[in-house]
Scaffold this motif. Structure first.
Motif, PDB file in Angstrom:
ATOM      1  N   PRO A  55       0.801  -1.229   0.000  1.00 17.11           N
ATOM      2  CA  PRO A  55       0.000   0.000   0.000  1.00 17.11           C
ATOM      3  C   PRO A  55       0.838   1.285   0.000  1.00 17.11           C
ATOM      4  CG  PRO A  55       0.219  -0.779   2.243  1.00 17.11           C
ATOM      5  CD  PRO A  55       1.047  -1.724   1.371  1.00 17.11           C
ATOM      6  N   TYR A  95       3.140   3.102  -7.564  1.00 17.55           N
ATOM      7  CA  TYR A  95       2.058   2.472  -6.791  1.00 17.55           C
ATOM      8  C   TYR A  95       0.708   2.803  -7.450  1.00 17.55           C
ATOM      9  CZ  TYR A  95      -1.495   2.324  -3.112  1.00 17.55           C
ATOM     10  OH  TYR A  95      -2.657   2.113  -2.399  1.00 17.55           O
ATOM     11  N   SER A 144      -7.130   3.066  -5.428  1.00 14.34           N
ATOM     12  CA  SER A 144      -6.596   4.146  -4.583  1.00 14.34           C
ATOM     13  C   SER A 144      -6.712   5.509  -5.241  1.00 14.34           C
ATOM     14  CB  SER A 144      -5.119   3.859  -4.307  1.00 14.34           C
ATOM     15  OG  SER A 144      -4.482   4.976  -3.730  1.00 14.34           O
ATOM     16  N   ASN A 145      -6.777   6.498  -4.376  1.00 17.72           N
ATOM     17  CA  ASN A 145      -6.628   7.907  -4.810  1.00 17.72           C
ATOM     18  C   ASN A 145      -5.370   8.087  -5.658  1.00 17.72           C
ATOM     19  OD1 ASN A 145      -4.338   9.027  -2.811  1.00 17.72           O
ATOM     20  ND2 ASN A 145      -5.652   7.605  -1.699  1.00 17.72           N
ATOM     21  N   HIS A 146      -4.351   7.261  -5.409  1.00 16.53           N
ATOM     22  CA  HIS A 146      -3.095   7.432  -6.148  1.00 16.53           C
ATOM     23  C   HIS A 146      -3.207   7.009  -7.617  1.00 16.53           C
ATOM     24  CE1 HIS A 146      -0.418   9.006  -3.072  1.00 16.53           C
ATOM     25  NE2 HIS A 146      -1.102   8.273  -2.218  1.00 16.53           N
ATOM     26  N   GLY A 171      -9.722   6.672  -0.304  1.00 14.48           N
ATOM     27  CA  GLY A 171      -9.003   7.916   0.001  1.00 14.48           C
ATOM     28  C   GLY A 171      -7.968   7.686   1.086  1.00 14.48           C
ATOM     29  N   ASN A 172      -8.155   8.303   2.232  1.00 11.08           N
ATOM     30  CA  ASN A 172      -7.186   8.174   3.327  1.00 11.08           C
ATOM     31  C   ASN A 172      -7.928   7.680   4.566  1.00 11.08           C
ATOM     32  OD1 ASN A 172      -5.316   8.640   5.434  1.00 11.08           O
ATOM     33  ND2 ASN A 172      -4.302  10.220   4.218  1.00 11.08           N
ATOM     34  N   ARG A 198      -4.924  17.556   2.202  1.00 10.22           N
ATOM     35  CA  ARG A 198      -5.225  16.520   1.205  1.00 10.22           C
ATOM     36  C   ARG A 198      -5.904  15.314   1.872  1.00 10.22           C
ATOM     37  NH1 ARG A 198      -2.895  11.785  -1.272  1.00 10.22           N
ATOM     38  NH2 ARG A 198      -3.495  11.787  -3.464  1.00 10.22           N
ATOM     39  N   PRO A 230       2.681   4.462  -1.146  1.00  8.52           N
ATOM     40  CA  PRO A 230       2.774   5.303  -2.339  1.00  8.52           C
ATOM     41  C   PRO A 230       4.182   5.345  -2.930  1.00  8.52           C
ATOM     42  CG  PRO A 230       1.454   6.394  -0.662  1.00  8.52           C
ATOM     43  CD  PRO A 230       2.046   5.173  -0.010  1.00  8.52           C
ATOM     44  N   MET A 235      -9.919  13.728   1.520  1.00  7.21           N
ATOM     45  CA  MET A 235     -10.208  12.357   1.057  1.00  7.21           C
ATOM     46  C   MET A 235     -10.320  11.393   2.233  1.00  7.21           C
ATOM     47  SD  MET A 235      -6.641  10.889  -0.401  1.00  7.21           S
ATOM     48  CE  MET A 235      -6.362  12.089  -1.666  1.00  7.21           C
ATOM     49  N   TYR A 282      -3.255  18.056   7.529  1.00 10.37           N
ATOM     50  CA  TYR A 282      -3.013  17.463   6.214  1.00 10.37           C
ATOM     51  C   TYR A 282      -4.277  17.662   5.380  1.00 10.37           C
ATOM     52  CZ  TYR A 282      -1.591  13.865   2.799  1.00 10.37           C
ATOM     53  OH  TYR A 282      -1.247  13.185   1.658  1.00 10.37           O
ATOM     54  N   ARG A 333      -2.837   4.808  13.115  1.00 14.49           N
ATOM     55  CA  ARG A 333      -2.941   3.890  11.980  1.00 14.49           C
ATOM     56  C   ARG A 333      -2.739   2.470  12.452  1.00 14.49           C
ATOM     57  NH1 ARG A 333      -2.349   5.538   6.699  1.00 14.49           N
ATOM     58  NH2 ARG A 333      -2.952   3.400   6.330  1.00 14.49           N
TER      59      ARG A 333
HETATM   60  O1  LIG Z   1      -3.403   4.506  -1.421  1.00 17.54           O
HETATM   61  C1  LIG Z   1      -3.073   4.980  -0.359  1.00 17.54           C
HETATM   62  O2  LIG Z   1      -3.449   6.246  -0.069  1.00 17.54           O
HETATM   63  C2  LIG Z   1      -3.383   6.747   1.269  1.00 17.54           C
HETATM   64  C3  LIG Z   1      -3.443   8.267   1.171  1.00 17.54           C
HETATM   65  O3  LIG Z   1      -2.317   8.708   0.464  1.00 17.54           O
HETATM   66  P1  LIG Z   1      -1.282   9.768   1.093  1.00 17.54           P
HETATM   67  O4  LIG Z   1      -0.168   9.835   0.090  1.00 17.54           O
HETATM   68  O5  LIG Z   1      -2.044  11.044   1.215  1.00 17.54           O
HETATM   69  O6  LIG Z   1      -0.868   9.237   2.451  1.00 17.54           O
HETATM   70  C4  LIG Z   1      -2.111   6.263   1.944  1.00 17.54           C
HETATM   71  O7  LIG Z   1      -2.048   6.736   3.282  1.00 17.54           O
HETATM   72  C5  LIG Z   1      -2.110   4.737   1.925  1.00 17.54           C
HETATM   73  O8  LIG Z   1      -0.948   4.231   2.526  1.00 17.54           O
HETATM   74  C6  LIG Z   1      -2.101   4.286   0.484  1.00 17.54           C
HETATM   75  O9  LIG Z   1      -2.251   2.881   0.438  1.00 17.54           O
END
Ligand SMILES: O=C1O[C@H](COP(=O)(O)O)[C@@H](O)[C@H](O)[C@H]1O
Ligand SMILES: NC(=O)C1=CN([C@@H]2O[C@H](COP(=O)(O)OP(=O)(O)OC[C@H]3O[C@@H](n4cnc5c(N)ncnc54)[C@H](O)[C@@H]3O)[C@@H](O)[C@H]2O)C=CC1
Length: 257
Positions: free
Chosen positions: A72, A146, A109-111, A174-175, A187, A74, A191, A185, A255
């Motif tokens: 997971p 990722y 994922s958001n990513h 999202g997060n 961002r 990024p 999300m 944070y 977390r």
């Molecule tokens: O896909 C994921 O996204 C979350 C949120 O991204 P971030 O870059 O804002 O932290 C991330 O915390 C998580 O580890 C990841 O799997």
């Protein structure tokens, strides 16, 4: 759902949110990467999603899959996302269609769309008075490898749906944080996905009728640049939380995993 639901990555943060929220609502078959510290309340196995035999054992007898297992991070390197995320997801789909699994819910994922957050748009797009909105119909635009692996997982789902008819729901999570949104944070606050909303959207994805979907998995935050309308309309998602309801004073992000 008459048959058990396979939950891969059951020991991770998203898996815990799901089991805490809807652990009693379904019959589960859990897949862990390593033996769990405590004896689970549900049937389980230990295995690796990059090992075909483990994946075949995991899907045996299940009617649906929630596939969370993977790297997971990024910043995860290519070797890891190629094997754990892309090849692992492909093996999961192969085994699922062979078993005749009806529904496959995939932790995207958001990513997968992170590169929409350009220098020109940020930080304004993280704020409530900005109207930039992604709705899931946009082409993926990852900002890291990722994210590439998560977008590829969505495309694998498109292929296995079109070729084999398995119903697929990609949830662009999202997060996820427990108890309250990320602190300091923007961002992450825009999300945020609360634990109970995480459980709820996955229950909706198990229960609803659909063919192939891409939805955003976030809470009903005042600040959001991901639309949750599709998740509400198609899945019946009914989020309860909103990051704007937290002031963040004296709170720390917890977390799991
Ligand atoms: O896909 C994921 O996204 C979350 C949120 O991204 P971030 O870059 O804002 O932290 C991330 O915390 C998580 O580890 C990841 O799997
Ligand atoms: N936590 C979040 O905010 C977000 C999570 N996601 C996605 O949700 C899924 C779960 O994420 P988290 O629970 O946060 O991560 P996590 O690291 O807490 O859990 C992932 C689990 O998958 C297992 N795993 C990793 N590689 C495996 C393999 N090859 N075979 C079997 N199991 C393996 C790990 O042991 C771990 O228990 C991931 O696919 C991640 O990309 C997506 C967006 C946001």
């Amino acid at each position: 759902m008459d048959e058990p639901v396979l939950l891969t990555g059951a020991g991770g943060a998203v898996g815990k949110a799901i089991l805490e929220g809807i652990g009693d609502a379904y019959e589960w078959k859990l897949m862990f990467h390593s033996p769990p510290a405590e004896e689970p309340d549900h049937e389980y196995l230990v295995g690796d999603v990059i090992t075909a035999e483990d994946v075949e054992s995991a899907v045996e007898g299940v009617g649906a899959v929630i596939h969370l297992a993977g790297d997971p991070r990024p910043e995860a390197p290519w070797d890891s996302v190629l094997s754990n995320n892309i090849d692992g997801t492909k093996k999961m789909y192969e085994a699922a269609v062979e078993e005749g699994v009806e529904k496959f819910v995939y932790a995207s994922s958001n990513h997968a769309v992170g590169a929409f957050e350009t220098d020109r748009r940020t930080p304004e797009m993280y704020r409530a008075d900005d109207d930039f909105l992604l709705d899931g119909s946009e082409f993926p635009r990852p900002g890291n490898l990722y994210g590439v692996s998560k977008a590829t997982g969505e495309v694998l789902g498109r292929y296995y749906h079109d070729e084999y008819g398995i119903d697929v729901c990609n949830i662009r999570i999202g997060n996820l944080t427990r108890g309250h949104p990320p602190i300091d944070y923007e961002r992450g606050q825009a999300m945020w996905l609360s634990y109970r909303d995480c459980a709820n959207i996955h229950a909706c994805a198990l229960d609803a009728d659909y063919d192939f979907e891409i939805v955003y998995g976030i809470s009903d935050n005042d600040r959001k640049y991901y639309s949750i309308e599709r998740a509400k309309d198609v899945l019946g998602y009914d989020p309860q939380d909103n990051s704007a309801h937290f002031d963040g004073e004296d709170r720390v992000v917890e977390r799991d995993a």
